[in-house]
Every structure is written in C-alpha cells, then in structure tokens.
Design a protein around this motif. Structure first.
Motif, PDB file in Angstrom:
ATOM      1  N   ALA A 146       6.378  -8.239 -13.974  1.00  0.00           N
ATOM      2  CA  ALA A 146       5.446  -7.230 -14.477  1.00  0.00           C
ATOM      3  C   ALA A 146       4.928  -6.445 -13.286  1.00  0.00           C
ATOM      4  CB  ALA A 146       4.293  -7.888 -15.225  1.00  0.00           C
ATOM      5  N   THR A 147       4.877  -5.132 -13.420  1.00  0.00           N
ATOM      6  CA  THR A 147       4.430  -4.294 -12.310  1.00  0.00           C
ATOM      7  C   THR A 147       3.131  -3.566 -12.665  1.00  0.00           C
ATOM      8  OG1 THR A 147       5.962  -2.567 -13.087  1.00  0.00           O
ATOM      9  CG2 THR A 147       6.697  -3.966 -11.262  1.00  0.00           C
ATOM     10  N   PHE A 148       2.329  -3.313 -11.641  1.00  0.00           N
ATOM     11  CA  PHE A 148       1.021  -2.695 -11.796  1.00  0.00           C
ATOM     12  C   PHE A 148       0.810  -1.704 -10.649  1.00  0.00           C
ATOM     13  CE2 PHE A 148       1.061  -6.963 -13.404  1.00  0.00           C
ATOM     14  CZ  PHE A 148       0.390  -6.898 -14.620  1.00  0.00           C
ATOM     15  N   VAL A 149      -0.148  -0.813 -10.849  1.00  0.00           N
ATOM     16  CA  VAL A 149      -0.512   0.123  -9.789  1.00  0.00           C
ATOM     17  C   VAL A 149      -2.025   0.150  -9.653  1.00  0.00           C
ATOM     18  CG1 VAL A 149       1.537   1.574  -9.937  1.00  0.00           C
ATOM     19  CG2 VAL A 149      -0.392   2.031 -11.456  1.00  0.00           C
ATOM     20  N   ASP A 150      -2.493   0.295  -8.427  1.00  0.00           N
ATOM     21  CA  ASP A 150      -3.919   0.506  -8.165  1.00  0.00           C
ATOM     22  C   ASP A 150      -4.162   2.009  -8.103  1.00  0.00           C
ATOM     23  OD1 ASP A 150      -4.031  -2.213  -7.977  1.00  0.00           O
ATOM     24  OD2 ASP A 150      -4.583  -2.280  -5.859  1.00  0.00           O
ATOM     25  N   VAL A 151      -5.039   2.482  -8.969  1.00  0.00           N
ATOM     26  CA  VAL A 151      -5.253   3.917  -9.116  1.00  0.00           C
ATOM     27  C   VAL A 151      -6.731   4.237  -8.883  1.00  0.00           C
ATOM     28  CG1 VAL A 151      -4.754   5.929 -10.571  1.00  0.00           C
ATOM     29  CG2 VAL A 151      -3.510   3.792 -10.939  1.00  0.00           C
ATOM     30  N   LEU A 207       7.040   7.038  -7.043  1.00  0.00           N
ATOM     31  CA  LEU A 207       6.410   5.850  -7.606  1.00  0.00           C
ATOM     32  C   LEU A 207       7.441   4.903  -8.203  1.00  0.00           C
ATOM     33  CD1 LEU A 207       3.825   4.359  -8.171  1.00  0.00           C
ATOM     34  CD2 LEU A 207       3.490   5.743 -10.229  1.00  0.00           C
ATOM     35  N   ALA A 208       8.446   5.435  -8.877  1.00  0.00           N
ATOM     36  CA  ALA A 208       9.480   4.586  -9.476  1.00  0.00           C
ATOM     37  C   ALA A 208      10.214   3.787  -8.406  1.00  0.00           C
ATOM     38  CB  ALA A 208      10.460   5.431 -10.287  1.00  0.00           C
ATOM     39  N   ALA A 209      10.529   4.437  -7.297  1.00  0.00           N
ATOM     40  CA  ALA A 209      11.224   3.741  -6.207  1.00  0.00           C
ATOM     41  C   ALA A 209      10.348   2.655  -5.607  1.00  0.00           C
ATOM     42  CB  ALA A 209      11.632   4.749  -5.134  1.00  0.00           C
ATOM     43  N   ALA A 210       9.051   2.951  -5.434  1.00  0.00           N
ATOM     44  CA  ALA A 210       8.140   1.948  -4.869  1.00  0.00           C
ATOM     45  C   ALA A 210       8.010   0.744  -5.800  1.00  0.00           C
ATOM     46  CB  ALA A 210       6.770   2.578  -4.626  1.00  0.00           C
ATOM     47  N   LEU A 211       7.963   0.998  -7.106  1.00  0.00           N
ATOM     48  CA  LEU A 211       7.866  -0.105  -8.062  1.00  0.00           C
ATOM     49  C   LEU A 211       9.152  -0.933  -8.084  1.00  0.00           C
ATOM     50  CD1 LEU A 211       6.037   1.696 -10.983  1.00  0.00           C
ATOM     51  CD2 LEU A 211       5.146  -0.206  -9.643  1.00  0.00           C
ATOM     52  N   GLU A 269      -4.799   9.326  -7.783  1.00  0.00           N
ATOM     53  CA  GLU A 269      -3.787   8.937  -6.803  1.00  0.00           C
ATOM     54  C   GLU A 269      -3.553   7.434  -6.887  1.00  0.00           C
ATOM     55  OE1 GLU A 269      -5.260  10.032  -2.985  1.00  0.00           O
ATOM     56  OE2 GLU A 269      -7.107   8.866  -3.161  1.00  0.00           O
ATOM     57  N   VAL A 270      -2.342   7.035  -6.601  1.00  0.00           N
ATOM     58  CA  VAL A 270      -1.952   5.620  -6.566  1.00  0.00           C
ATOM     59  C   VAL A 270      -2.007   5.156  -5.121  1.00  0.00           C
ATOM     60  CG1 VAL A 270      -0.108   3.956  -7.005  1.00  0.00           C
ATOM     61  CG2 VAL A 270      -0.497   5.850  -8.602  1.00  0.00           C
ATOM     62  N   VAL A 271      -2.723   4.043  -4.885  1.00  0.00           N
ATOM     63  CA  VAL A 271      -2.885   3.569  -3.512  1.00  0.00           C
ATOM     64  C   VAL A 271      -2.207   2.213  -3.266  1.00  0.00           C
ATOM     65  CG1 VAL A 271      -4.990   4.877  -3.135  1.00  0.00           C
ATOM     66  CG2 VAL A 271      -5.136   2.566  -4.080  1.00  0.00           C
ATOM     67  N   ALA A 272      -1.673   1.597  -4.309  1.00  0.00           N
ATOM     68  CA  ALA A 272      -0.943   0.343  -4.116  1.00  0.00           C
ATOM     69  C   ALA A 272      -0.064   0.085  -5.327  1.00  0.00           C
ATOM     70  CB  ALA A 272      -1.899  -0.838  -3.914  1.00  0.00           C
ATOM     71  N   VAL A 273       1.048  -0.575  -5.092  1.00  0.00           N
ATOM     72  CA  VAL A 273       1.922  -1.047  -6.172  1.00  0.00           C
ATOM     73  C   VAL A 273       1.969  -2.567  -6.092  1.00  0.00           C
ATOM     74  CG1 VAL A 273       3.319   1.035  -6.364  1.00  0.00           C
ATOM     75  CG2 VAL A 273       3.954  -0.712  -4.693  1.00  0.00           C
ATOM     76  N   ARG A 274       2.049  -3.208  -7.263  1.00  0.00           N
ATOM     77  CA  ARG A 274       1.999  -4.669  -7.330  1.00  0.00           C
ATOM     78  C   ARG A 274       3.073  -5.190  -8.274  1.00  0.00           C
ATOM     79  NH1 ARG A 274      -2.715  -6.458  -5.102  1.00  0.00           N
ATOM     80  NH2 ARG A 274      -4.325  -4.852  -4.759  1.00  0.00           N
ATOM     81  N   ALA A 275       3.489  -6.427  -8.018  1.00  0.00           N
ATOM     82  CA  ALA A 275       4.448  -7.095  -8.899  1.00  0.00           C
ATOM     83  C   ALA A 275       4.032  -8.547  -9.087  1.00  0.00           C
ATOM     84  CB  ALA A 275       5.859  -7.025  -8.318  1.00  0.00           C
ATOM     85  N   GLU A 276       4.152  -9.020 -10.325  1.00  0.00           N
ATOM     86  CA  GLU A 276       3.937 -10.429 -10.651  1.00  0.00           C
ATOM     87  C   GLU A 276       5.243 -10.965 -11.221  1.00  0.00           C
ATOM     88  OE1 GLU A 276       0.749 -10.702 -13.407  1.00  0.00           O
ATOM     89  OE2 GLU A 276      -0.779  -9.924 -12.013  1.00  0.00           O
ATOM     90  N   GLY A 315       0.816  -1.198   0.000  1.00  0.00           N
ATOM     91  CA  GLY A 315       0.000   0.000   0.000  1.00  0.00           C
ATOM     92  C   GLY A 315       0.854   1.253   0.000  1.00  0.00           C
ATOM     93  N   VAL A 316       0.458   2.226  -0.812  1.00  0.00           N
ATOM     94  CA  VAL A 316       1.145   3.518  -0.862  1.00  0.00           C
ATOM     95  C   VAL A 316       0.067   4.599  -1.001  1.00  0.00           C
ATOM     96  CG1 VAL A 316       3.260   2.594  -1.915  1.00  0.00           C
ATOM     97  CG2 VAL A 316       1.388   3.400  -3.374  1.00  0.00           C
ATOM     98  N   LEU A 317       0.474   5.835  -0.971  1.00  0.00           N
ATOM     99  CA  LEU A 317      -0.430   6.946  -1.276  1.00  0.00           C
ATOM    100  C   LEU A 317       0.399   7.993  -1.999  1.00  0.00           C
ATOM    101  CD1 LEU A 317      -3.292   7.992  -1.101  1.00  0.00           C
ATOM    102  CD2 LEU A 317      -2.707   9.060   1.077  1.00  0.00           C
ATOM    103  N   ILE A 318       0.294   7.969  -3.344  1.00  0.00           N
ATOM    104  CA  ILE A 318       1.149   8.815  -4.175  1.00  0.00           C
ATOM    105  C   ILE A 318       0.279   9.600  -5.151  1.00  0.00           C
ATOM    106  CG2 ILE A 318       2.995   8.842  -5.890  1.00  0.00           C
ATOM    107  CD1 ILE A 318       4.047   6.251  -4.650  1.00  0.00           C
TER     108      ILE A 318
END
Length: 220
Positions: free
Chosen positions: A80-85, A53-57, A129-136, A42-45
C-alpha cells in the motif's frame, strides 16, 4: 499465570481469562501477525511535476518489497502506498493513500478531506505539494488461527494434591493437568493447574471454568 488472579484482585478486576497457549502467547502473536516493512523517501512534487509522482511511488513500493524480503518474509507481498501532502509552504503534512495510477485531482480531494477531518478546515482553492512518498509492504503470516489445532483433551486430568504456600499460610491444593481438561469442567481453589510450559494457581474461593476454546475463565 501463576499470579494472575492475585494481580487481578489487586486492581479490582472481576475475572481473569487464561487463554490456550498463554505461556507462549507473545511468540504466537508474532507468528500470527503479518510481516510488514515500511519505506519512505522525501520528495518535493507539485502539480507541475505530477508525472514524477508515479515513478517515485513505483520506486518506494520496490523498496518496501525488498525490505520485506531482507526481513525473511516469503511469498506474495501486498504493498500500500501513501503520500505526505501539505498546502504549498505549510509547516506540517497530512498522509493520504495514493496509488501510482491515481490522478492529481484524486490526491487533492483526499488531502482536502483529510485536512478538514484532522484540522477542522480546508482550503480547496490553494495549491498543494507532496513532500514524501511511503510504502507499507505486508506478506502472509507464518501461522493462521485456523492452522492452530483445536484442543482435544487426552489422558487423566487429575494430579496429586500438594501443599501450596500462600500469603495466608500453607493450604492443600488439588492438582490438575490442563491438556486433559474437558470443556465446561469446573475447578475450585485452592488448586494448581499444570500444563507443559506454565502453571495456573487458584486461591480459595476462586473458580475456573474451561471454555470450548480451551481457555480458563477464572472468577471469584
């Protein structure tokens, strides 16, 4: 496989396919599936902090790779990276693909498009706003289809006949050894088709044809 045709008939299916390796098909599927690990944080960006955001990813991608290694996967991992927006203050999020090198403008375009497809509307002028970052993270499977040996019939396909007890009473069933069956071989029931780990039964009136792949295609 022993009761496959009876089960298929009960639900009015016209045909049954018994694939090669059917007795271990679930285990084989696990070996053929690329190992995968997911990570999320979870983030709040907002746009004002978009450089974060780049650092969080980058961090979440590392977590995905680490989780994959802990699961026993070896070799190169693809992440693969994704963001919840969401729109600022919105109660639900939409997940969109996003890489560390992508721009905030790209993020907004993808989000507005995905939001319209999912919810029927978009508000391109509103801040997001971005509230989460994800990776698969995925790696190469342990086994590939091309690694599996092609069926090569060997030996005598005929076995001794034997009595089989059915719901209609006892019948005399012909016996067959599946690893020795040639492609296009036809077998009519009642018959018992054996293999090292499984048995297929054909009732009276049922017919099996050996496919080039080694699968049994059973009709009635």
């Amino acid at each position: 496989m022993l009761h496959s045709t009876a089960l298929a008939r009960s639900v009015e299916m016209p045909v049954v396919t018994v694939p090669a390796h059917a007795e271990v098909f679930s285990a084989l599927g696990l070996l053929l599936a690329p190992p995968r690990a997911d990570a999320a944080r979870g983030v709040l960006i907002t746009e004002a902090e978009h450089l974060d955001l780049a650092a969080a990813l980058h961090d979440i991608a590392g977590e995905g790779r680490a989780a994959l290694r802990r699961a026993g996967a070896s070799g190169h991992a693809t992440v693969a990276t994704f963001v919840d927006v969401r729109y600022l203050g919105q109660a639900h999020e939409t997940t969109v693909p996003f890489d560390a090198g992508d721009s905030w403008d790209q993020l907004e375009v993808r989000f507005h498009r995905a939001h319209r497809e999912r919810n029927g509307f978009a508000r391109p002028g509103d801040p997001v706003e971005v509230v989460a970052v994800r990776a698969e993270a995925t790696a190469a499977p342990a086994v590939r289809w091309e690694d599996l040996p092609a069926p090569v019939p060997r030996g005598d396909s005929r076995l001794a006949s034997r009595p089989a007890l059915t719901t209609a009473g006892e019948v005399e069933a012909s016996g067959w050894w599946r690893p020795a069956l040639e492609p296009q071989t036809e077998i009519t029931g009642p018959a018992v088709i054996e293999e090292p780990e499984a048995t297929t039964y054909l009732g009276p009136g049922e017919r099996a044809v050996v496919h080039d792949s080694g699968a049994l295609e059973v009709e009635w």
